[in-house]
Motif scaffolding. Sequence first.
Motif, PDB file in Angstrom:
ATOM      1  N   ARG A 219      60.096  79.407  82.993  1.00  0.00           N
ATOM      2  CA  ARG A 219      60.306  79.525  81.801  1.00  0.00           C
ATOM      3  C   ARG A 219      61.704  79.400  81.452  1.00  0.00           C
ATOM      4  NH1 ARG A 219      55.531  79.601  82.148  1.00  0.00           N
ATOM      5  NH2 ARG A 219      54.212  81.144  81.844  1.00  0.00           N
TER       6      ARG A 219
ATOM      7  N   ASP B 173      64.012  77.112  82.967  1.00  0.00           N
ATOM      8  CA  ASP B 173      64.353  76.170  83.035  1.00  0.00           C
ATOM      9  C   ASP B 173      65.791  75.847  83.204  1.00  0.00           C
ATOM     10  OD1 ASP B 173      63.569  73.422  83.299  1.00  0.00           O
ATOM     11  OD2 ASP B 173      63.650  72.843  81.238  1.00  0.00           O
TER      12      ASP B 173
ATOM     13  N   TRP C  96      62.458  84.749  72.451  1.00  0.00           N
ATOM     14  CA  TRP C  96      62.675  84.110  73.643  1.00  0.00           C
ATOM     15  C   TRP C  96      61.535  82.915  73.874  1.00  0.00           C
ATOM     16  CZ3 TRP C  96      65.952  82.907  77.412  1.00  0.00           C
ATOM     17  CH2 TRP C  96      67.020  83.713  77.668  1.00  0.00           C
ATOM     18  N   ASN C  97      60.450  83.328  73.148  1.00  0.00           N
ATOM     19  CA  ASN C  97      59.340  82.204  73.194  1.00  0.00           C
ATOM     20  C   ASN C  97      59.492  81.303  72.108  1.00  0.00           C
ATOM     21  OD1 ASN C  97      57.810  83.392  75.219  1.00  0.00           O
ATOM     22  ND2 ASN C  97      56.582  84.809  73.588  1.00  0.00           N
ATOM     23  N   ALA C  98      60.319  81.707  71.103  1.00  0.00           N
ATOM     24  CA  ALA C  98      60.928  80.658  70.166  1.00  0.00           C
ATOM     25  C   ALA C  98      61.984  79.454  70.831  1.00  0.00           C
ATOM     26  CB  ALA C  98      61.329  81.072  68.834  1.00  0.00           C
ATOM     27  N   ARG C  99      62.520  80.186  71.579  1.00  0.00           N
ATOM     28  CA  ARG C  99      63.767  79.609  72.228  1.00  0.00           C
ATOM     29  C   ARG C  99      63.288  78.509  73.271  1.00  0.00           C
ATOM     30  NH1 ARG C  99      68.755  83.014  74.899  1.00  0.00           N
ATOM     31  NH2 ARG C  99      68.636  83.920  72.646  1.00  0.00           N
ATOM     32  N   ILE C 100      62.412  79.010  74.054  1.00  0.00           N
ATOM     33  CA  ILE C 100      61.897  78.229  75.414  1.00  0.00           C
ATOM     34  C   ILE C 100      60.925  77.148  75.071  1.00  0.00           C
ATOM     35  CG2 ILE C 100      62.543  79.918  77.222  1.00  0.00           C
ATOM     36  CD1 ILE C 100      59.624  80.466  77.214  1.00  0.00           C
ATOM     37  N   GLN C 101      60.329  77.113  73.943  1.00  0.00           N
ATOM     38  CA  GLN C 101      59.339  76.207  73.278  1.00  0.00           C
ATOM     39  C   GLN C 101      58.417  75.898  74.592  1.00  0.00           C
ATOM     40  OE1 GLN C 101      59.295  74.598  69.960  1.00  0.00           O
ATOM     41  NE2 GLN C 101      60.082  76.821  69.936  1.00  0.00           N
ATOM     42  N   GLN C 102      57.588  77.070  74.925  1.00  0.00           N
ATOM     43  CA  GLN C 102      56.726  76.611  76.236  1.00  0.00           C
ATOM     44  C   GLN C 102      55.370  77.415  75.905  1.00  0.00           C
ATOM     45  OE1 GLN C 102      57.930  77.260  80.332  1.00  0.00           O
ATOM     46  NE2 GLN C 102      60.117  76.714  79.826  1.00  0.00           N
ATOM     47  N   LEU C 103      54.435  76.752  76.365  1.00  0.00           N
ATOM     48  CA  LEU C 103      53.013  77.305  76.268  1.00  0.00           C
ATOM     49  C   LEU C 103      52.350  77.394  77.704  1.00  0.00           C
ATOM     50  CD1 LEU C 103      51.688  75.557  72.858  1.00  0.00           C
ATOM     51  CD2 LEU C 103      52.327  78.053  73.081  1.00  0.00           C
TER      52      LEU C 103
ATOM     53  N   GLY D 189      53.990  81.272  76.748  1.00  0.00           N
ATOM     54  CA  GLY D 189      55.540  81.512  76.732  1.00  0.00           C
ATOM     55  C   GLY D 189      55.272  83.025  77.579  1.00  0.00           C
TER      56      GLY D 189
END
Length: 356
Positions: free
Chosen positions: A252, A254, A323-330, A332
């Motif tokens: 997450r 990265d 954090w989910n907006a920052r890492i931009q992963q699905l 999250g």
Amino acid sequence: MADRVLLQVGSRRAARYRGRLDASSSGLVLTGDGGLAKAGQLREDGFDGALLVDEACYRVAGASEEAPFPSLDDGPAPLFGDPLEHLMLAHLAFADLALTPTGYLHPGATGALEAAAARVRRLDDPRVVFAVPVDASWLHPGPVEYLAEVLQQVVGPKAVLVGGRPDARGGAAGLARLLELVPGVGVLRAGLGAFGGLTRGAGFTAFGADASMRHIVPPTPAKAASKGGPGSPAVLFPELMDFFLGLTLAKRFDGEAPACSCEECQGEPLDRFTSMAQQVPAAGHNASSLMVWVRQLRAVGTADRAVWWRRQCQQALDSAAVWNARIQQLPGFAVSPDLPAWAELPVRRAAAQHAG
């Protein structure tokens, strides 16, 4: 034990955590087979912190009216004396208090609960904690009031442990209701409820050091075979107030993991626990981070704690969104259902007014 958040650990893993405990506000609950022997070894090695032993008999047998303490009552009778008293004295040789080996209290097992309470009342020993491992359904409206009524009949210390599959919101509300009715009850083998419970009037609590220590699996005739363990240790992400596998954190983040300031990490990044070879430092990080929470909680006035804890949980939910907006992963970072349960649990009017 008053006002402590202990760390509940498997008896063979105590060494991973003992060096990171705050002796003034925490301690250990040694759990499972070999716990009593491990307690003796710890004392011989100089451990002088708060210590309890939970033999966890509820994992293998339910309580009944005839045998509320099945590990004792289903065995051979002693030549003299009460077998419960003998076992409690053995615990007290090393532990600060003795936890009764109560069997699992299945839904509706009122006779078993009353029989166990009666045995503890006959002991009349303030050093004995009436351990009450209840199915989550006991925290529902109706059963929780009955549970409180029986607990009120036991003058000495009591502690609840919750098993089964509790609904997060119902479990938090039921625990809060029980503590409102019987202030001072301990809460063992818990997750966020260890902290939430202390903010709602619990006398002492214990946070499970790993997932298996944060709930009870009800005893069944045949246990399912293990499917193997994870490839990396579970790591507490303090900002999100939840545990994630080390490999998950590394993926997450990265390469952009935040630094951790706990006593174990001392500024090292949080994505370094990527193999089971890091189990010991990961355990040190988890314990050190939890001790920060304990110190923060104990610095808050008793009347203000429920509001403070609800705010902490809400901040963690907000941080997860950031954090989910920052890492931009699905996917999250998924949050534990316990987190919104405690964030949304109403605070009694008197406490809220005092906090305001």
